[in-house]
Design a protein around this motif. Structure first.
Motif, PDB file in Angstrom:
ATOM      1  N   UNK A  36      84.644  41.498 -17.118  1.00 58.84           N
ATOM      2  CA  UNK A  36      83.606  41.410 -16.091  1.00 58.84           C
ATOM      3  C   UNK A  36      83.134  39.968 -15.945  1.00 58.84           C
ATOM      4  N   UNK A  37      82.942  39.281 -17.080  1.00 58.69           N
ATOM      5  CA  UNK A  37      82.497  37.883 -17.038  1.00 58.69           C
ATOM      6  C   UNK A  37      83.546  36.992 -16.376  1.00 58.69           C
ATOM      7  N   UNK A 209      74.503  38.285 -14.576  1.00 56.18           N
ATOM      8  CA  UNK A 209      73.400  39.197 -14.816  1.00 56.18           C
ATOM      9  C   UNK A 209      72.931  39.186 -16.262  1.00 56.18           C
ATOM     10  N   UNK A 210      71.633  39.429 -16.463  1.00 60.45           N
ATOM     11  CA  UNK A 210      71.070  39.452 -17.808  1.00 60.45           C
ATOM     12  C   UNK A 210      71.680  40.563 -18.651  1.00 60.45           C
ATOM     13  N   UNK A 211      71.956  41.707 -18.007  1.00 59.20           N
ATOM     14  CA  UNK A 211      72.542  42.829 -18.740  1.00 59.20           C
ATOM     15  C   UNK A 211      73.916  42.462 -19.305  1.00 59.20           C
ATOM     16  N   UNK A 212      74.710  41.730 -18.527  1.00 59.94           N
ATOM     17  CA  UNK A 212      76.030  41.309 -18.981  1.00 59.94           C
ATOM     18  C   UNK A 212      75.916  40.363 -20.170  1.00 59.94           C
ATOM     19  N   UNK A 215      74.655  42.293 -23.278  1.00 56.69           N
ATOM     20  CA  UNK A 215      75.689  43.204 -23.777  1.00 56.69           C
ATOM     21  C   UNK A 215      76.715  42.431 -24.590  1.00 56.69           C
ATOM     22  N   UNK A 216      77.128  41.274 -24.074  1.00 56.71           N
ATOM     23  CA  UNK A 216      78.115  40.461 -24.792  1.00 56.71           C
ATOM     24  C   UNK A 216      77.539  39.952 -26.115  1.00 56.71           C
ATOM     25  N   UNK A 217      76.279  39.547 -26.102  1.00 55.70           N
ATOM     26  CA  UNK A 217      75.668  39.037 -27.325  1.00 55.70           C
ATOM     27  C   UNK A 217      75.560  40.125 -28.391  1.00 55.70           C
ATOM     28  N   UNK A 218      75.133  41.307 -28.008  1.00 56.16           N
ATOM     29  CA  UNK A 218      75.020  42.413 -28.965  1.00 56.16           C
ATOM     30  C   UNK A 218      76.395  42.799 -29.491  1.00 56.16           C
ATOM     31  N   UNK A 219      77.382  42.850 -28.597  1.00 57.29           N
ATOM     32  CA  UNK A 219      78.736  43.205 -29.023  1.00 57.29           C
ATOM     33  C   UNK A 219      79.312  42.159 -29.968  1.00 57.29           C
TER      34      UNK A 219
END
Length: 253
Positions: A36-37, A209-212, A215-219
Motif C-alpha cells: 500500500x505504501x 494516511x496516519x492509519x497506514x 499500522x506499519x510501525x506496530x507491525x
C-alpha cells in the motif's frame, strides 16, 4: 561440555528459528502494508511527473528488481540478521548464566526481553519505523545516527539498572528498595531518551494516511517482538533439555 559452546549452539538454533518466524511474519503481515505504501509512493511520483512533464528518464523508468525477488531477498535478510543478533545474544546469555543462577529458560527469556528493550523497544518508540512512502533520502545519515544513539542510550539505561540491582543484592537491600532504585534509574533514563534526544528529521507527507503509518510501525515492532521471543524460547528450551540429559557413561569391556 563448557558453558560457551552450549550457549552458542542454543543461541544459533534460536536465531535460526527466530529468523524463520520473523520472515514469515514479514511476508504475511508486513508485506501488504508495504504494498500500500509503495502504491502511494508510485502515485506521488506519477503526479509529480505529470506536472513537470515527461522526461527521457521517466518515460523509460523500469523496475530493476521485481517485487517478488525483493520479498525473497528481504526474508533472507531477516534470517541473516536474526543469526547475527543471536551471536550478540549468546555473549550476553553466557555472562548471565555464569553470574546468576536463574535457571536456563528464565535466563534465556530475561536476556531476550533485555535485548528487545535495548535494541528494539526503546529506539523504536523514540524513532518509530516508517513505511517506504515516508522519509527523505537526504536525511538517511542523520536518521541512522540518531537511531544508533538511541540504542546506545538504551544500553546505558539497561546497564545502570542491572548495576543497581546487583549492588542492592550485594549490600542486602530490601526488595522494595531495589525496586524503587531501579525504577528511578529507568525513569531518568526514559526522560533522557525521549526528551533529551532530538526529534526525527522527517515529517509525514500529507498523502500518507496516519492509519497506514501506525499500522506499519506496530507491525514492525511486533516483528521484532516475535523475533526476540522466539529466540529466547527456543534457546532456553534447548539449554533446558541439554541440562536434563543424563551424563554419557562409557563401559570398559
Amino acid at each position: 561440555m563448557s558453558l560457551w559452546p552450549t550457549t552458542l549452539r542454543a543461541s544459533l538454533m534460536g536465531g535460526a528459528a527466530a529468523g524463520g518466524a520473523a520472515a514469515v511474519f514479514s511476508l504475511l503481515v508486513v508485506e501488504p502494508t508495504i504494498r500500500i505504501a509503495l502504491a502511494v509512493e508510485e502515485g506521488r511520483a506519477t503526479a509529480e511527473h505529470s506536472h513537470s512533464g515527461p522526461t527521457p528518464e521517466h518515460t523509460h523508468d523500469a523496475e530493476l528488481v521485481g517485487r517478488g525477488l525483493q520479498q525473497v531477498g528481504g526474508a533472507l535478510a531477516v534470517i541473516a540478521a536474526a543469526l547475527l543478533l543471536s551471536l550478540v545474544y549468546a555473549v550476553v546469555l553466557a555472562r548471565v548464566r555464569r553470574t546468576w543462577d536463574l535457571g536456563e529458560l528464565r535466563s534465556a527469556l530475561l536476556v531476550a526481553v533485555a535485548c528487545f528493550a535495548v535494541l528494539a523497544l526503546g529506539p523504536g518508540l523514540k524513532y518509530p519505523a516508517n513505511p517506504p512512502a515516508v522519509g527523505d533520502p537526504d536525511t538517511v545519515t542523520q536518521r541512522t545516527t540518531l537511531y544508533v544513539t538511541s540504542i546506545v542510550v538504551s544500553a546505558l539505561i539497561a546497564a545502570a539498572v542491572v548495576t543497581v540491582v546487583r549492588t542492592g543484592h550485594r549490600r542486602s537491600w530490601s526488595s522494595t528498595r531495589i525496586s524503587w532504585a531501579a525504577a528511578g534509574i529507568l525513569a531518568v533514563g526514559c526522560v533522557l531518551l525521549f526528551a533529551g534526544l532530538p526529534a526525527a528529521p522527517d515529517a509525514i507527507p500529507s498523502d500518507v494516511g496516519a492509519a497506514l503509518v501506525w499500522r506499519f510501525r506496530v507491525q514492525s515492532l511486533g516483528l521484532l517482538a516475535l523475533l526476540w521471543a522466539t529466540l529466547g524460547l527456543v534457546a532456553g528450551s534447548v539449554l533446558s533439555r541439554a541440562g536434563r540429559r543424563p551424563p554419557v557413561t562409557t563401559t570398559v569391556a
